[in-house]
Design a protein around this motif. Structure first.
Motif, PDB file in Angstrom:
ATOM      1  N   GLN A 142       0.462  -1.309   0.218  1.00 37.52           N
ATOM      2  CA  GLN A 142      -0.155   0.196   0.075  1.00 37.52           C
ATOM      3  C   GLN A 142       0.860   1.132   0.059  1.00 37.52           C
ATOM      4  N   LYS A 143       0.146   2.460  -0.607  1.00 40.63           N
ATOM      5  CA  LYS A 143       1.331   3.575  -1.060  1.00 40.63           C
ATOM      6  C   LYS A 143       1.311   4.057   0.632  1.00 40.63           C
ATOM      7  N   ASN A 144       0.089   4.043   1.054  1.00 43.33           N
ATOM      8  CA  ASN A 144       0.182   5.017   2.585  1.00 43.33           C
ATOM      9  C   ASN A 144       1.093   4.087   3.427  1.00 43.33           C
ATOM     10  N   ALA A 145       1.682   4.561   4.560  1.00 44.93           N
ATOM     11  CA  ALA A 145       1.806   3.291   5.513  1.00 44.93           C
ATOM     12  C   ALA A 145       1.322   2.593   6.165  1.00 44.93           C
ATOM     13  N   ASP A 146       0.161   3.633   6.863  1.00 47.27           N
ATOM     14  CA  ASP A 146      -1.052   3.580   7.752  1.00 47.27           C
ATOM     15  C   ASP A 146      -1.935   2.055   7.348  1.00 47.27           C
ATOM     16  N   ASP A 147      -1.665   2.503   6.017  1.00 50.85           N
ATOM     17  CA  ASP A 147      -2.705   0.983   5.037  1.00 50.85           C
ATOM     18  C   ASP A 147      -1.919  -0.611   4.927  1.00 50.85           C
ATOM     19  N   ARG A 148      -0.683  -0.262   5.256  1.00 54.62           N
ATOM     20  CA  ARG A 148       0.156  -1.246   5.240  1.00 54.62           C
ATOM     21  C   ARG A 148      -0.096  -2.250   6.276  1.00 54.62           C
ATOM     22  N   TYR A 149       1.099  -3.993   6.495  1.00 58.28           N
ATOM     23  CA  TYR A 149       0.693  -3.906   7.541  1.00 58.28           C
ATOM     24  C   TYR A 149       2.108  -3.639   8.918  1.00 58.28           C
ATOM     25  N   GLN A 150       1.439  -3.761  10.034  1.00 59.63           N
ATOM     26  CA  GLN A 150       1.947  -2.517  10.819  1.00 59.63           C
ATOM     27  C   GLN A 150       3.021  -3.213  11.211  1.00 59.63           C
TER      28      GLN A 150
END
Length: 346
Positions: free
Chosen positions: A257-265
């Protein structure tokens, strides 16, 4: 002497060259005190002596020992020692006999089975989760920095540009755009703050390559590459490999995902989803409906005259399996607790 390297560095014997890259030359060595083979990474003399970038290169070279040296994990190459012998800077690492990098398995003609790819990325995700919890961000996850052992186990290496993501860290660390452009996250390209989620984006790119043999952001030049990574979604995995299940498509999409908040944390979240996906991959594939199975079996000469109810009973008590040509189903003389009925083939 080997390329100006003496036969000994500190207490270690220097043997033959294994590989070389932008950060140094790796030799096979021997630790005479512990009596074990080691890998010796030696800094490039011309880079150390460069009047403009020599000091920065030296810091980056020993950065690997400082960051990876604090990590102990079965899927991370161990750092044993580091030092300077006269003008030679060196790092002593775990030696992986017969190892090759994952780069070998990103070509369409040499792809690994899907299950093996899931296993490899699972181990990498767990290793990165451990490193991240120790405040170490790799920043350069790519196929050529992941070593594969003879038995297809994996080891993450090359922490030369790794970052200690700790507020109280007093170590001077390299800044600016750091990493390999094809595997950089959007925040790396934008020179924003880098966290553990950057490594998970890069691992998602690696997984995409291992599954398809294609890079998700194929571009003819650097500016086009940057635009793709920042603004465009990669083609679906199934565009290149039709047997990839939806669950893996979703996992790779989330990792990139482009936005880091939408990725695996955290790496553990990615590893958990991969573990669930692996369980699904191991289940027998229902490529044929129950009715189609019945129709195929009913046509067999052996079952002529059997009532439909008995054929259904046999199907319910059976397992439908597919075999590739030349696979051994049963070997004459071996004991078995079942019998086989060939529906198709001979």
């Amino acid at each position: 002497m080997t390329d100006g390297i003496p036969q000994h560095l500190g207490k270690y014997e220097v043997k033959n060259e294994i590989s070389r890259g932008s950060m140094g030359i790796v030799f096979l060595g021997h630790d005479p005190y512990i009596d074990r083979p080691v890998a010796i990474k030696v800094a490039l003399a011309e880079s150390l002596n460069d009047p403009e970038s020599g000091d920065r290169y030296r810091k980056m070279f020993f950065n690997e020992a400082h960051t990876a040296g604090k990590l102990t994990h079965p899927n991370i190459i161990s750092i044993y020692d580091a030092g300077v012998d006269e003008e030679n800077c060196y790092i002593i690492m775990e030696y992986i006999a017969g190892g090759e990098t994952l780069k070998s398995y990103t070509r369409p003609e040499k792809l690994l089975p899907i299950e093996k790819v899931v296993e490899i990325i699972f181990k990498c995700a767990k290793a990165l989760d451990y490193a991240h919890r120790e405040s170490v961000v790799h920043r350069d996850i790519k196929p050529s920095n992941i070593l594969v052992t003879k038995d297809k186990d994996v080891k993450i290496g090359d922490f030369s540009i790794a970052h200690i993501n700790k507020p109280d860290s007093t170590t001077t660390q390299a800044g600016g755009v750091m990493g390999s452009p094809k595997y950089m996250s959007p925040e790396q390209l934008n020179e924003e703050h880098v966290t553990n989620r950057t490594d998970l984006f890069s691992l998602g790119v690696v997984m995409y390559e291992l599954l398809t043999g294609r890079h998700p952001f194929e571009a003819e030049n650097f500016s086009r590459l940057v635009n793709l990574i920042l603004h465009e979604s990669p083609p679906p995995l199934r565009d290149f490999r039709s047997d990839i299940p939806d669950v893996l498509e979703k996992i790779v999409r989330k990792a990139m995902q482009k936005n880091a908040d939408d990725r695996y944390q955290m790496g553990l979240e990615l590893a958990t989803d991969l573990s669930k996906a692996f369980d699904q991959l191991e289940k027998p594939k229902e490529d044929i409906s129950v009715q189609e199975m019945f129709n195929s079996v009913k046509k067999l000469e052996f079952f002529q005259g059997f009532p439909d109810a008995e054929v259904w009973e046999i199907l319910r008590a059976s397992t439908w399996q597919d075999y590739h040509r030349h696979d051994k189903i049963i070997i004459e003389g071996e004991l078995d607790d079942c019998f086989y009925i060939l529906v198709v083939g001979k």
